[in-house]
Design a protein around this motif. Structure first.
Motif, mmCIF file in Angstrom:
data_model
loop_
_atom_site.group_PDB
_atom_site.id
_atom_site.type_symbol
_atom_site.label_atom_id
_atom_site.label_comp_id
_atom_site.label_asym_id
_atom_site.label_seq_id
_atom_site.Cartn_x
_atom_site.Cartn_y
_atom_site.Cartn_z
ATOM 1 N N THR A 43 -0.166 5.333 -3.787
ATOM 2 C CA THR A 43 0.811 4.479 -3.061
ATOM 3 C C THR A 43 0.090 3.340 -2.338
ATOM 4 O O THR A 43 0.548 2.185 -2.347
ATOM 5 N N ALA A 44 -1.048 3.603 -1.709
ATOM 6 C CA ALA A 44 -1.809 2.569 -1.000
ATOM 7 C C ALA A 44 -2.305 1.493 -1.955
ATOM 8 O O ALA A 44 -2.279 0.289 -1.653
ATOM 9 N N ILE A 45 -2.754 1.974 -3.142
ATOM 10 C CA ILE A 45 -3.240 1.011 -4.161
ATOM 11 C C ILE A 45 -2.102 0.098 -4.605
ATOM 12 O O ILE A 45 -2.250 -1.130 -4.758
ATOM 13 N N ALA A 46 -0.923 0.704 -4.832
ATOM 14 C CA ALA A 46 0.244 -0.089 -5.280
ATOM 15 C C ALA A 46 0.630 -1.112 -4.225
ATOM 16 O O ALA A 46 0.945 -2.278 -4.521
ATOM 17 N N LEU A 47 0.598 -0.696 -2.948
ATOM 18 C CA LEU A 47 0.949 -1.639 -1.876
ATOM 19 C C LEU A 47 -0.071 -2.778 -1.784
ATOM 20 O O LEU A 47 0.287 -3.937 -1.551
ATOM 21 N N ALA A 48 -1.366 -2.425 -1.968
ATOM 22 C CA ALA A 48 -2.408 -3.454 -1.914
ATOM 23 C C ALA A 48 -2.228 -4.471 -3.024
ATOM 24 O O ALA A 48 -2.371 -5.684 -2.830
ATOM 25 N N LEU A 49 -1.911 -3.955 -4.244
ATOM 26 C CA LEU A 49 -1.683 -4.864 -5.387
ATOM 27 C C LEU A 49 -0.489 -5.773 -5.126
ATOM 28 O O LEU A 49 -0.501 -6.973 -5.434
ATOM 29 N N SER A 50 0.562 -5.202 -4.555
ATOM 30 C CA SER A 50 1.770 -5.999 -4.274
ATOM 31 C C SER A 50 1.458 -7.097 -3.248
ATOM 32 O O SER A 50 1.908 -8.241 -3.377
ATOM 33 N N ALA A 51 0.672 -6.754 -2.228
ATOM 34 C CA ALA A 51 0.309 -7.752 -1.210
ATOM 35 C C ALA A 51 -0.549 -8.866 -1.803
ATOM 36 O O ALA A 51 -0.372 -10.055 -1.489
ATOM 37 N N MET A 75 -2.806 17.278 -3.919
ATOM 38 C CA MET A 75 -1.833 16.494 -4.700
ATOM 39 C C MET A 75 -1.225 15.402 -3.840
ATOM 40 O O MET A 75 -1.020 14.270 -4.262
ATOM 41 N N ALA A 76 -0.922 15.784 -2.607
ATOM 42 C CA ALA A 76 -0.343 14.810 -1.670
ATOM 43 C C ALA A 76 -1.317 13.670 -1.392
ATOM 44 O O ALA A 76 -0.931 12.504 -1.264
ATOM 45 N N ASN A 77 -2.622 14.023 -1.291
ATOM 46 C CA ASN A 77 -3.616 12.978 -1.058
ATOM 47 C C ASN A 77 -3.683 11.993 -2.219
ATOM 48 O O ASN A 77 -3.824 10.783 -2.031
#
Length: 272
Positions: free
Chosen positions: A9-17, A1-3
């Motif tokens: 979270t990584a996908i969201a950060l990539a989209l934001s960048a 679940m943590a993975n």
């Protein structure tokens, strides 16, 4: 679940960048376009100021041309009066010469029918003196007549020259004697300045030819004239395809255009 949560979270950060990068690129583009528009606006305002200045000076140029036309008309009238006086003097001298010749012929006729010359020596001497005096009078009058004829010819030439200048000013043509050079070139606004003005015969709204190696490489339309300089628009499509205007190019009168032409930008070499 943590993975799974970490991946999201990584996908969201990539989209934001990615979105931030796109917004920054758009912002830089807007800044560049704004700077370009400001440059174009400054150039337009400068050209408008120059055009307004030319427009303000046009009434002064028109007044100057009108004054020159009035002066030429007055000069022509004065020259015609002088010519009429000279013609009257020529007629008077011609009549005097004819009268002197008639007297001379009469004296010759009388001496031809004389009898013994020895008996009439005194009378012959008197007649010879009279004949010599008449010859000198004829010679003097003929010289005066030749001088008056020469003065009349010079006056007629001056009247013709004055009339030609009057017709050139009235018809919007620069004087045929004009021979000047390009002083400076402004390719972005499609006009040049000349090294001569109305003192040399440049006339507003006249058409001029730019000549190089005895070939016309472009045409100009005079827009404003001062005493020692003038400005002229480059007639669109008149520049030869293999030519580039340069400071120092020779400028002479050309045929008058039927209507004013708009200015056009062109490539040119920088002035020294």
């Amino acid at each position: 679940m943590a993975n799974v949560f970490g991946i999201l979270t990584a996908i969201a950060l990539a989209l934001s960048a990615f979105v931030a990068f796109k917004n920054h690129a758009a912002y830089e583009k807007d800044l560049a376009e704004t700077a370009l528009r400001k440059t174009e606006l400054a150039a337009s305002e400068d050209r408008l100021a120059k055009d307004n200045k030319i427009l303000e000076e046009l009434p002064i140029e028109i007044d100057g041309v009108d004054a020159e036309v009035d002066k030429l008309t007055s000069d022509e009238s004065a020259q015609k009066k002088v010519n009429a006086d000279l013609t009257a003097q020529i007629e008077e001298k011609t009549k005097k010469i004819a009268s002197d010749k008639e007297q001379l012929d009469s004296i010759r006729e009388k001496t031809k029918n004389l009898g013994d010359v020895d008996q009439l020596a005194a009378k012959m001497r008197e007649m010879n003196a009279e004949i010599e005096e008449l010859k000198q009078s004829i010679t003097g009058n003929e010289a005066k007549l030749a001088n008056l004829i020469a003065q009349t010819a010079a006056t007629d030439a001056q009247i013709a020259d004055t009339k030609s200048k009057f017709e050139d000013f009235a018809g919007g043509r620069s004087l045929p004697s004009l021979n000047t050079r390009i002083r400076s070139i402004y390719p972005n606004w499609g006009f040049v300045t000349l090294a001569s003005g109305n003192n040399a015969g440049v006339v507003t709204n006249s058409t001029l030819n730019v000549v190089r190696n005895d070939q016309v490489i472009a045409k100009l339309l005079v827009t404003a004239v001062e005493s020692t300089t003038a400005s002229a628009s480059i007639v669109p499509d008149s520049l030869a395809s293999d030519a580039t205007l340069m400071v120092g190019d020779r400028v002479v009168p050309g045929l008058k255009e039927s209507k004013p032409a708009a200015t056009a930008p062109m490539t040119t070499l920088p002035a020294n």
